[in-house]
Design a protein around this motif. Structure first.
Motif, mmCIF file in Angstrom:
data_model
loop_
_atom_site.group_PDB
_atom_site.id
_atom_site.type_symbol
_atom_site.label_atom_id
_atom_site.label_comp_id
_atom_site.label_asym_id
_atom_site.label_seq_id
_atom_site.Cartn_x
_atom_site.Cartn_y
_atom_site.Cartn_z
ATOM 1 N N LEU A 5 0.828 -1.198 0.000
ATOM 2 C CA LEU A 5 0.000 0.000 0.000
ATOM 3 C C LEU A 5 0.865 1.251 0.000
ATOM 4 O O LEU A 5 1.923 1.283 0.633
ATOM 5 C CB LEU A 5 -0.885 0.025 1.251
ATOM 6 N N SER A 6 0.375 2.282 -0.644
ATOM 7 C CA SER A 6 1.012 3.593 -0.586
ATOM 8 C C SER A 6 0.602 4.259 0.732
ATOM 9 O O SER A 6 -0.372 3.836 1.380
ATOM 10 C CB SER A 6 0.543 4.455 -1.756
ATOM 11 N N GLU A 8 -1.003 6.933 1.022
ATOM 12 C CA GLU A 8 -2.382 7.385 0.813
ATOM 13 C C GLU A 8 -3.372 6.251 1.078
ATOM 14 O O GLU A 8 -4.414 6.467 1.702
ATOM 15 C CB GLU A 8 -2.571 7.910 -0.620
ATOM 16 N N GLN A 9 -3.031 5.059 0.636
ATOM 17 C CA GLN A 9 -3.912 3.905 0.852
ATOM 18 C C GLN A 9 -3.977 3.520 2.329
ATOM 19 O O GLN A 9 -5.035 3.114 2.818
ATOM 20 C CB GLN A 9 -3.454 2.716 0.007
ATOM 21 N N CYS A 11 -3.746 5.632 4.777
ATOM 22 C CA CYS A 11 -4.609 6.651 5.380
ATOM 23 C C CYS A 11 -6.085 6.376 5.101
ATOM 24 O O CYS A 11 -6.936 6.628 5.956
ATOM 25 C CB CYS A 11 -4.233 8.037 4.867
ATOM 26 N N GLU A 12 -6.391 5.846 3.921
ATOM 27 C CA GLU A 12 -7.771 5.485 3.601
ATOM 28 C C GLU A 12 -8.220 4.290 4.439
ATOM 29 O O GLU A 12 -9.383 4.193 4.822
ATOM 30 C CB GLU A 12 -7.902 5.138 2.118
ATOM 31 N N MET A 13 -7.293 3.411 4.721
ATOM 32 C CA MET A 13 -7.588 2.179 5.456
ATOM 33 C C MET A 13 -7.825 2.444 6.947
ATOM 34 O O MET A 13 -8.632 1.759 7.586
ATOM 35 C CB MET A 13 -6.399 1.231 5.277
ATOM 36 N N PRO A 15 -8.948 5.302 9.527
ATOM 37 C CA PRO A 15 -9.492 6.645 9.743
ATOM 38 C C PRO A 15 -8.686 7.422 10.784
ATOM 39 O O PRO A 15 -8.259 6.861 11.802
ATOM 40 C CB PRO A 15 -10.913 6.373 10.250
ATOM 41 N N THR A 18 -3.030 10.481 9.072
ATOM 42 C CA THR A 18 -2.711 11.347 7.935
ATOM 43 C C THR A 18 -1.351 10.980 7.355
ATOM 44 O O THR A 18 -0.536 10.328 8.020
ATOM 45 C CB THR A 18 -2.675 12.824 8.363
ATOM 46 N N LYS A 19 -1.120 11.434 6.132
ATOM 47 C CA LYS A 19 0.193 11.220 5.516
ATOM 48 C C LYS A 19 1.275 11.888 6.355
ATOM 49 O O LYS A 19 2.377 11.361 6.491
ATOM 50 C CB LYS A 19 0.215 11.778 4.097
ATOM 51 N N GLU A 46 0.360 -4.631 3.507
ATOM 52 C CA GLU A 46 -0.986 -4.569 4.069
ATOM 53 C C GLU A 46 -1.115 -5.440 5.323
ATOM 54 O O GLU A 46 -1.694 -5.012 6.323
ATOM 55 C CB GLU A 46 -2.010 -5.007 3.022
#
Length: 69
Positions: A5-6, A8-9, A11-13, A15, A18-19, A46
């Motif tokens: 995962l990047s 960004e991914q 951070c989406e995973m 809540p 933040t980056k 992951e």
């Protein structure tokens, strides 16, 4: 085989993460999930992100350091 995962991914995973927080953890070398650096690219396995989240599970609000005192 691992899925990577990047930031960004991640951070989406998770809540609320933040980056900037991920970058701070990497810089300080404390907290946060393990990562890999390929050139300038940062990736996270992951399964290790999930393990890191699961490792933060608590049964009470007392900090581990407070419980030991």
């Amino acid at each position: 085989m691992n899925t990577y995962l990047s930031p960004e991914q991640v951070c989406e995973m998770i809540p609320g993460i933040t980056k900037g927080q991920l970058a701070s953890w990497r810089y300080l070398g404390a907290g946060g999930p393990r990562y890999r650096k390929l050139g300038k690219k940062i990736i996270y396995a992951e399964c290790e992100v999930i393990d890191w989240v699961e490792g933060s599970a608590r049964t009470g609000t007392a900090d581990a350091a407070d419980a030991a005192a």
